[in-house]
Design a protein around this motif. Sequence first.
Motif, PDB file in Angstrom:
ATOM      1  N   ILE A 196       1.061  -1.198  -0.030  1.00 44.12           N
ATOM      2  CA  ILE A 196       0.097   0.000   0.089  1.00 44.12           C
ATOM      3  C   ILE A 196       0.749   1.366   0.136  1.00 44.12           C
ATOM      4  CG2 ILE A 196      -2.091  -0.938   0.939  1.00 44.12           C
ATOM      5  CD1 ILE A 196      -1.346   0.099   3.951  1.00 44.12           C
ATOM      6  N   VAL A 197       2.219   1.051  -0.311  1.00 44.41           N
ATOM      7  CA  VAL A 197       3.086   2.271  -0.294  1.00 44.41           C
ATOM      8  C   VAL A 197       3.753   2.463  -1.685  1.00 44.41           C
ATOM      9  CG1 VAL A 197       5.292   3.217   0.686  1.00 44.41           C
ATOM     10  CG2 VAL A 197       3.830   1.934   2.350  1.00 44.41           C
ATOM     11  N   GLN A 198       3.570   3.739  -2.210  1.00 45.19           N
ATOM     12  CA  GLN A 198       4.035   3.694  -3.467  1.00 45.19           C
ATOM     13  C   GLN A 198       5.126   5.196  -3.408  1.00 45.19           C
ATOM     14  OE1 GLN A 198       1.915   4.134  -7.256  1.00 45.19           O
ATOM     15  NE2 GLN A 198       3.073   5.588  -7.827  1.00 45.19           N
ATOM     16  N   VAL A 199       6.348   4.900  -3.875  1.00 47.63           N
ATOM     17  CA  VAL A 199       7.375   6.054  -3.764  1.00 47.63           C
ATOM     18  C   VAL A 199       7.505   6.852  -5.094  1.00 47.63           C
ATOM     19  CG1 VAL A 199       9.686   6.520  -3.043  1.00 47.63           C
ATOM     20  CG2 VAL A 199       8.876   4.662  -2.140  1.00 47.63           C
ATOM     21  N   GLY A 200       7.662   8.225  -4.858  1.00 52.16           N
ATOM     22  CA  GLY A 200       7.591   9.055  -5.993  1.00 52.16           C
ATOM     23  C   GLY A 200       8.832   9.100  -7.034  1.00 52.16           C
ATOM     24  N   PHE A 201       8.934   7.829  -7.478  1.00 52.20           N
ATOM     25  CA  PHE A 201      10.288   7.958  -8.381  1.00 52.20           C
ATOM     26  C   PHE A 201       9.501   7.893  -9.914  1.00 52.20           C
ATOM     27  CE2 PHE A 201      12.712   5.651  -4.918  1.00 52.20           C
ATOM     28  CZ  PHE A 201      13.744   6.683  -4.826  1.00 52.20           C
ATOM     29  N   MET A 202       9.103   9.102 -10.326  1.00 47.76           N
ATOM     30  CA  MET A 202       8.179   9.062 -11.421  1.00 47.76           C
ATOM     31  C   MET A 202       8.947   8.738 -12.716  1.00 47.76           C
ATOM     32  SD  MET A 202       9.796  12.049 -10.923  1.00 47.76           S
ATOM     33  CE  MET A 202      11.012  13.117 -11.660  1.00 47.76           C
ATOM     34  N   ARG A 203      10.217   8.659 -12.973  1.00 48.57           N
ATOM     35  CA  ARG A 203      10.870   8.456 -14.113  1.00 48.57           C
ATOM     36  C   ARG A 203      10.268   7.125 -14.615  1.00 48.57           C
ATOM     37  NH1 ARG A 203      17.035  10.597 -14.448  1.00 48.57           N
ATOM     38  NH2 ARG A 203      16.492  12.665 -13.695  1.00 48.57           N
ATOM     39  N   GLN A 204       9.770   6.159 -13.863  1.00 52.85           N
ATOM     40  CA  GLN A 204       9.584   5.021 -14.254  1.00 52.85           C
ATOM     41  C   GLN A 204       8.230   5.020 -15.443  1.00 52.85           C
ATOM     42  OE1 GLN A 204       9.382   1.827 -11.347  1.00 52.85           O
ATOM     43  NE2 GLN A 204      11.222   2.633 -10.412  1.00 52.85           N
ATOM     44  N   PHE A 205       7.835   6.075 -15.151  1.00 53.03           N
ATOM     45  CA  PHE A 205       6.384   6.459 -15.728  1.00 53.03           C
ATOM     46  C   PHE A 205       6.699   7.409 -17.121  1.00 53.03           C
ATOM     47  CE2 PHE A 205       5.329   5.277 -11.479  1.00 53.03           C
ATOM     48  CZ  PHE A 205       4.196   4.434 -11.835  1.00 53.03           C
ATOM     49  N   ASP A 206       7.964   7.684 -17.227  1.00 53.80           N
ATOM     50  CA  ASP A 206       8.270   8.603 -18.469  1.00 53.80           C
ATOM     51  C   ASP A 206       8.281   7.870 -19.624  1.00 53.80           C
ATOM     52  OD1 ASP A 206       9.643  11.215 -19.458  1.00 53.80           O
ATOM     53  OD2 ASP A 206      11.092   9.571 -20.056  1.00 53.80           O
ATOM     54  N   LYS A 207       7.875   8.235 -20.817  1.00 51.67           N
ATOM     55  CA  LYS A 207       7.637   7.501 -21.878  1.00 51.67           C
ATOM     56  C   LYS A 207       9.020   7.037 -22.529  1.00 51.67           C
ATOM     57  CE  LYS A 207       5.437   7.975 -26.506  1.00 51.67           C
ATOM     58  NZ  LYS A 207       4.854   8.837 -27.595  1.00 51.67           N
ATOM     59  N   GLY A 208       9.792   8.090 -22.399  1.00 51.96           N
ATOM     60  CA  GLY A 208      11.299   7.716 -23.226  1.00 51.96           C
ATOM     61  C   GLY A 208      12.073   6.552 -22.426  1.00 51.96           C
TER      62      GLY A 208
END
Length: 348
Positions: free
Chosen positions: A120-132
């Motif tokens: 139930i914990v997500q950490v804000g490493f957003m680059r994994q969602f970057d299209k490139g």
Amino acid sequence: MTVRIGVIGTGAIGKEHMNRVEQRLSGAKITAVSDVNPAAAEEALNELGIEANFYPDDQALIDAEEVDAIFVTSIGPAHEATVRKAIEAGKYVFCEKPLSVTAKGCKTIMQDEMEYGKRIVQVGFMRQFDKGYEQLKQAVDSKLVGEPLMIKCAHRAPEVDAAYTTDMAITDTLIHEINILHWLLGDNYISVQVLYPRKNKHALPHLRDPQVILLETESGVLIQAEVSVNIKYGYDIQCEVVGEEGIVSLPETESLNIRNNGKQSTDVLQDWKVRFQDAYDKEIQAFINQVAKQEALQGPSAWEGYVAAVTSDACLKAQESGQREPIELESMPAFYSKEETAEAQALR
Ligand code: NAP
């Protein structure tokens, strides 16, 4: 189900996330906020035109009936305690990096989450969602250029304010490369060395800038990461994977190609918020969608928060020592493997 979100920390990124939930994403709304500075929280709500209840501290917000899930966007040292309280209350929590400022704190959070029995914990490493980066990951996983041998990457920013110190090149800047390259390669780091080239004249006296960080992985991949935070020309993220049979790089950001006055040019972005806007949107939308279905979360995990903390501690040591420092990770609990998350936890 509309996911009702409580936000703890209404500073820069807290406001960004509140705005994206209300303006660009679907399936959620902001119902509560908390901040050590109540006036700042009120100002944030007014600025964004959001109506939400204010709570004086994190526990009161977490306990609020109108809150299904929590965003932790306060300062780093406050994250661990708040995340633990959210797990204790059985509420989903999205925590900006760092998950904790210590590896020990990350382990405590993992222990709490495993006892709870569901991710139930997500950490804000957003680059994994970057299209490139998604494209780069597909290329690496499919061995498009053979096995990866080396990575050359750069994290460049035009300038930083006086509060930015030498250690923040690791804890605030390189931390994103630490996470994304571990995810990209699926390979643990084993050592790090930090080198300081000639200093940039635009860097303030207290800051060592640029820095070159040399990381080595278990399978022998060598990574050369440049952090330059006074490089004036723009905010620029580069990543080139050198494989056995070729090279594959992160695509450049979209820009018009202009031919004018005898020159051909494209734009370089200036702001990290713009560079990763789509990635932030996707990471938060994925969180909302999974919370709505009460699923075990699939995004960056507390384990990844732990890997980043251990690696960043070794980098900080290497900054001081100038030596090659070991990076020693414990083994990943089965709870954090993708298979366990998808199948076994779905039943809980
Ligand atoms: P910020 O502008 O300083 O905002 C933090 C806010 O939290 C401030 O309003 C601060 O109040 C408040 N606060 C401090 N301690 C608190 C507590 N115990 N409980 C509730 N609120 C508290 O910082 P930021 O730039 O938004 O960064 C916040 C976090 O997000 C940091 O951990 C940062 O590393 C991370 N971040 C991640 C990214 C990314 O790319 N993923 C980008 C930016 C930031 P005061 O100002 O009164 O102290």
